[in-house]
Scaffold this motif. Sequence first.
Motif, PDB file in Angstrom:
ATOM      1  N   THR A   7       0.840  -1.193   0.000  1.00  0.00           N
ATOM      2  CA  THR A   7       0.000   0.000   0.000  1.00  0.00           C
ATOM      3  C   THR A   7       0.877   1.245   0.000  1.00  0.00           C
ATOM      4  OG1 THR A   7      -0.115   0.190   2.401  1.00  0.00           O
ATOM      5  CG2 THR A   7      -1.757  -1.244   1.345  1.00  0.00           C
ATOM      6  N   VAL A   8       0.254   2.373  -0.191  1.00  0.00           N
ATOM      7  CA  VAL A   8       0.956   3.655  -0.184  1.00  0.00           C
ATOM      8  C   VAL A   8       1.689   3.862   1.138  1.00  0.00           C
ATOM      9  CG1 VAL A   8       0.630   6.147  -0.317  1.00  0.00           C
ATOM     10  CG2 VAL A   8      -0.670   4.655  -1.830  1.00  0.00           C
ATOM     11  N   SER A   9       1.131   3.394   2.222  1.00  0.00           N
ATOM     12  CA  SER A   9       1.750   3.594   3.541  1.00  0.00           C
ATOM     13  C   SER A   9       2.955   2.676   3.782  1.00  0.00           C
ATOM     14  CB  SER A   9       0.715   3.408   4.655  1.00  0.00           C
ATOM     15  OG  SER A   9       0.231   2.091   4.646  1.00  0.00           O
ATOM     16  N   ASP A  10       3.248   1.770   2.861  1.00  0.00           N
ATOM     17  CA  ASP A  10       4.366   0.839   3.002  1.00  0.00           C
ATOM     18  C   ASP A  10       5.667   1.347   2.389  1.00  0.00           C
ATOM     19  OD1 ASP A  10       3.035  -1.318   4.330  1.00  0.00           O
ATOM     20  OD2 ASP A  10       2.071  -1.828   2.420  1.00  0.00           O
ATOM     21  N   SER A  11       5.741   2.615   2.092  1.00  0.00           N
ATOM     22  CA  SER A  11       6.865   3.174   1.349  1.00  0.00           C
ATOM     23  C   SER A  11       8.241   2.793   1.915  1.00  0.00           C
ATOM     24  CB  SER A  11       6.718   4.697   1.295  1.00  0.00           C
ATOM     25  OG  SER A  11       7.866   5.303   0.783  1.00  0.00           O
ATOM     26  N   GLU A  12       8.449   2.958   3.206  1.00  0.00           N
ATOM     27  CA  GLU A  12       9.769   2.674   3.786  1.00  0.00           C
ATOM     28  C   GLU A  12      10.109   1.188   3.740  1.00  0.00           C
ATOM     29  OE1 GLU A  12      12.262   4.805   4.528  1.00  0.00           O
ATOM     30  OE2 GLU A  12      10.851   6.224   3.632  1.00  0.00           O
ATOM     31  N   GLU A  43      12.251   5.215  -9.437  1.00  0.00           N
ATOM     32  CA  GLU A  43      11.105   4.848 -10.276  1.00  0.00           C
ATOM     33  C   GLU A  43      10.389   3.594  -9.779  1.00  0.00           C
ATOM     34  OE1 GLU A  43      11.082   5.248 -14.705  1.00  0.00           O
ATOM     35  OE2 GLU A  43      13.246   5.421 -14.351  1.00  0.00           O
ATOM     36  N   TYR A  44      11.076   2.757  -9.037  1.00  0.00           N
ATOM     37  CA  TYR A  44      10.464   1.532  -8.518  1.00  0.00           C
ATOM     38  C   TYR A  44       9.463   1.795  -7.393  1.00  0.00           C
ATOM     39  CZ  TYR A  44      13.728  -1.412 -11.104  1.00  0.00           C
ATOM     40  OH  TYR A  44      14.433  -2.042 -12.104  1.00  0.00           O
ATOM     41  N   PHE A  45       9.598   2.937  -6.709  1.00  0.00           N
ATOM     42  CA  PHE A  45       8.737   3.137  -5.531  1.00  0.00           C
ATOM     43  C   PHE A  45       8.111   4.519  -5.418  1.00  0.00           C
ATOM     44  CE2 PHE A  45      13.212   3.620  -4.265  1.00  0.00           C
ATOM     45  CZ  PHE A  45      13.218   4.910  -3.755  1.00  0.00           C
ATOM     46  N   ASP A  46       8.643   5.553  -6.069  1.00  0.00           N
ATOM     47  CA  ASP A  46       8.060   6.898  -5.948  1.00  0.00           C
ATOM     48  C   ASP A  46       6.597   6.903  -6.377  1.00  0.00           C
ATOM     49  OD1 ASP A  46      10.077   8.379  -4.837  1.00  0.00           O
ATOM     50  OD2 ASP A  46      10.723   9.328  -6.702  1.00  0.00           O
ATOM     51  N   ASP A  47       5.769   7.563  -5.609  1.00  0.00           N
ATOM     52  CA  ASP A  47       4.345   7.714  -5.933  1.00  0.00           C
ATOM     53  C   ASP A  47       3.663   6.371  -6.165  1.00  0.00           C
ATOM     54  OD1 ASP A  47       4.480  10.543  -5.792  1.00  0.00           O
ATOM     55  OD2 ASP A  47       5.331  10.583  -7.811  1.00  0.00           O
TER      56      ASP A  47
END
Length: 162
Positions: A7-12, A43-47
Amino acid sequence: MNFRDITVSDSELQKRLLFVALWTPDDEPDHDLKVLELPHIREYFDDWGQEGDFGLFSLDDTGGVMGIVQVRYKSSLTVCHADCPELALAVKPLYRGQGVASALMRELLVRTDNLKVGVRLGVHPKNKAAISLYEKFGFETYQVVESGYLQMYRGFQPVTEL
């Protein structure tokens, strides 16, 4: 083994596991964490959460994360298959050799329909375990780029063929 969507909240957590995906052989220096700030890596994780983004974490019996697999439309080093999403996969060292990567691949392919155009990836030429895994799932090398990385592609195959 259980799975959970990224999910978006899993960024770190996503970034930490994608760092593991930046595999280096024993005879080469490990990457510095700063590599995550390079534009082609970001590019793998931004936005995360854009149309076509899909990924899973594999979880152990206690809910601890063992690995990650994801697909995302991003820039390509090659013209061939540039219109396909790119796959990234990593398993924490503690869980390697236990079928986690195969389970992640199988689950990803079962759950996604955006792979009907196929999927591509790049892999270090010395990462024999990863190359073998990808070949097991129908990936074939279509090009070797200047850096020596193999560019592999898997066309759409019905899940019943896995």
